[in-house]
Design an enzyme around this catalytic site. Sequence first.
Site, PDB file in Angstrom:
ATOM      1  N   TYR A 139       0.817  -1.221   0.000  1.00 49.00           N
ATOM      2  CA  TYR A 139       0.000   0.000   0.000  1.00 49.00           C
ATOM      3  C   TYR A 139       0.850   1.270   0.000  1.00 49.00           C
ATOM      4  CZ  TYR A 139      -4.643  -2.028   0.826  1.00 49.00           C
ATOM      5  OH  TYR A 139      -5.842  -2.674   0.709  1.00 49.00           O
ATOM      6  N   LYS A 185       3.647 -15.104   1.395  1.00 55.20           N
ATOM      7  CA  LYS A 185       3.861 -15.793   0.118  1.00 55.20           C
ATOM      8  C   LYS A 185       5.367 -16.007  -0.006  1.00 55.20           C
ATOM      9  CE  LYS A 185       2.269 -17.401  -3.847  1.00 55.20           C
ATOM     10  NZ  LYS A 185       1.367 -18.579  -3.960  1.00 55.20           N
ATOM     11  N   ASP A 241      -6.062  -7.307   3.833  1.00 54.51           N
ATOM     12  CA  ASP A 241      -7.221  -6.676   3.204  1.00 54.51           C
ATOM     13  C   ASP A 241      -8.073  -7.737   2.522  1.00 54.51           C
ATOM     14  OD1 ASP A 241      -8.870  -4.566   2.182  1.00 54.51           O
ATOM     15  OD2 ASP A 241      -7.893  -4.852   0.241  1.00 54.51           O
ATOM     16  N   ASP A 245     -11.991  -9.737   3.905  1.00 50.08           N
ATOM     17  CA  ASP A 245     -13.247  -9.805   3.139  1.00 50.08           C
ATOM     18  C   ASP A 245     -13.715 -11.249   2.994  1.00 50.08           C
ATOM     19  OD1 ASP A 245     -13.102  -7.011   2.698  1.00 50.08           O
ATOM     20  OD2 ASP A 245     -14.006  -7.236   0.713  1.00 50.08           O
TER      21      ASP A 245
HETATM   22  C1  IPM Z   1     -10.392  -1.742   4.048  1.00 48.47           C
HETATM   23  C2  IPM Z   1     -10.665  -1.033   2.754  1.00 48.47           C
HETATM   24  C3  IPM Z   1      -9.548  -0.027   2.499  1.00 48.47           C
HETATM   25  C4  IPM Z   1      -8.248  -0.795   2.361  1.00 48.47           C
HETATM   26  C5  IPM Z   1      -9.748   0.906   1.308  1.00 48.47           C
HETATM   27  C6  IPM Z   1     -11.065   1.609   1.348  1.00 48.47           C
HETATM   28  C7  IPM Z   1      -8.624   1.903   1.195  1.00 48.47           C
HETATM   29  O1  IPM Z   1     -10.811  -1.928   1.712  1.00 48.47           O
HETATM   30  O2  IPM Z   1     -10.271  -1.068   5.084  1.00 48.47           O
HETATM   31  O3  IPM Z   1     -10.324  -2.971   4.059  1.00 48.47           O
HETATM   32  O4  IPM Z   1      -7.927  -1.306   1.282  1.00 48.47           O
HETATM   33  O5  IPM Z   1      -7.537  -0.889   3.368  1.00 48.47           O
HETATM   34 MN    MN Z   2     -10.823  -4.035   2.363  1.00 45.21          MN
END
Ligand code: IPM
Ligand code: MN
Length: 376
Positions: A139, A185, A241, A245
């Site tokens: 990032y 990885k 990240d 999800d």
């Molecule tokens: C998260 C989100 C953020 C990230 C975005 C909105 C910048 O997806 O907090 O998981 O990628 O960290």
């Molecule tokens: Mn995210």
Amino acid sequence: MKIILLPGDGIGLEVTAAAEQVIRIVAEHFNKPLSIEAMLIGGASIDADGIPLTDETLEACYKADAVFLGAIGGVKWDNLEQKLKPEAGLLKLRKSLGVYTNMRPVKVYEPMVNASSLKSEVTRGTDMVIFRELTGGLYFGEPRGSDSDSAWNTMEYSRLEVERVARKAFEAATKRRQKVTSVDKANILECSQFWRDIVIEVGKEYPSVQLNHMLVDNAAMQIVRNPRQFDVILTSNMFGDILSDIAGVITGSLGMLPSASIGDKHTLYEPVHGSAPDIAGQNRANPIGAIASVAMMFEYSFGMDEAAVMIDKAIENTLTQGYRTVDIVAEGCKVVNTEHMTEQIINNLRKLMQGKKKATPYIDPTYYMVFWSEAD
Ligand code: IPM
Ligand code: MN
């Protein structure tokens, strides 16, 4: 308690309104002086001031005891160049506050075991927390950029960056089920091999904790195959990240997941979900991720563990009573909107608080001393 609210964009506004109500009620119950101020970030800040995070907002966040953020982003700002996008504001905020440890607990409430597209045998009893490194890695690595023929980003970690987040993960594991799974990885990336080596070193300081390593592709599969095997997952910014999800699937909806980001000086709380432009402004968003993030705020920024437990219990009781927002509808449930869901959680919270207040005296027959027994 000085709290800055950054509602942001889309459903960020609606879930932050829910979070604010809960913050106010808890502060009042525990007699804590409270100052809350809302400021702009993301697309809202771009529209008002031309940039996604102003110095004024950042300064206010530096001075706060805790910052709460709703969500940022939306189609309207998608075509801006990378550093002017709403997301850039959030990244700058995390980096400036130095909140390098992002904790994302993934817990399945019993009434929600059937809410997932996964079978209840798989989801039931899941209780893990993802420790995502938040201020480094892909990032933030330099160089980054693009020209007409190519584009590039850099994955980089320093020893210090890995050590400090690893320590937080191991410390948490000592208070949980004594297990850390570090995800990388390392079969491909130098950066991941380095990550792994340092995690092994740090792990030696925590002999009671069992450390294992998993490649990220396998981890993605294992999280949905058998989530109960995980206690603490420790991973980099990018992998964390993605994996958080995926883990959202286990709980029934990404809308359920809270997060806390902790640094040496500052703290930031955000639900894991995004700004969900498709349902924004419709009073349909699930406020649970935001409200559970408030619980984490009371625990980590204010040491009010009792408040955190009560909020969590209020959420669970509301789910047990059958209330569901549209993202977690189930057969026979009561479908409610954002405001109604928040109201139900607050009703349950008040009940739990009253239970604590209703102390009744009783006389111990042996010693004739007055004790106070709590009704609940
Ligand atoms: C998260 C989100 C953020 C990230 C975005 C909105 C910048 O997806 O907090 O998981 O990628 O960290
Ligand atoms: Mn995210």
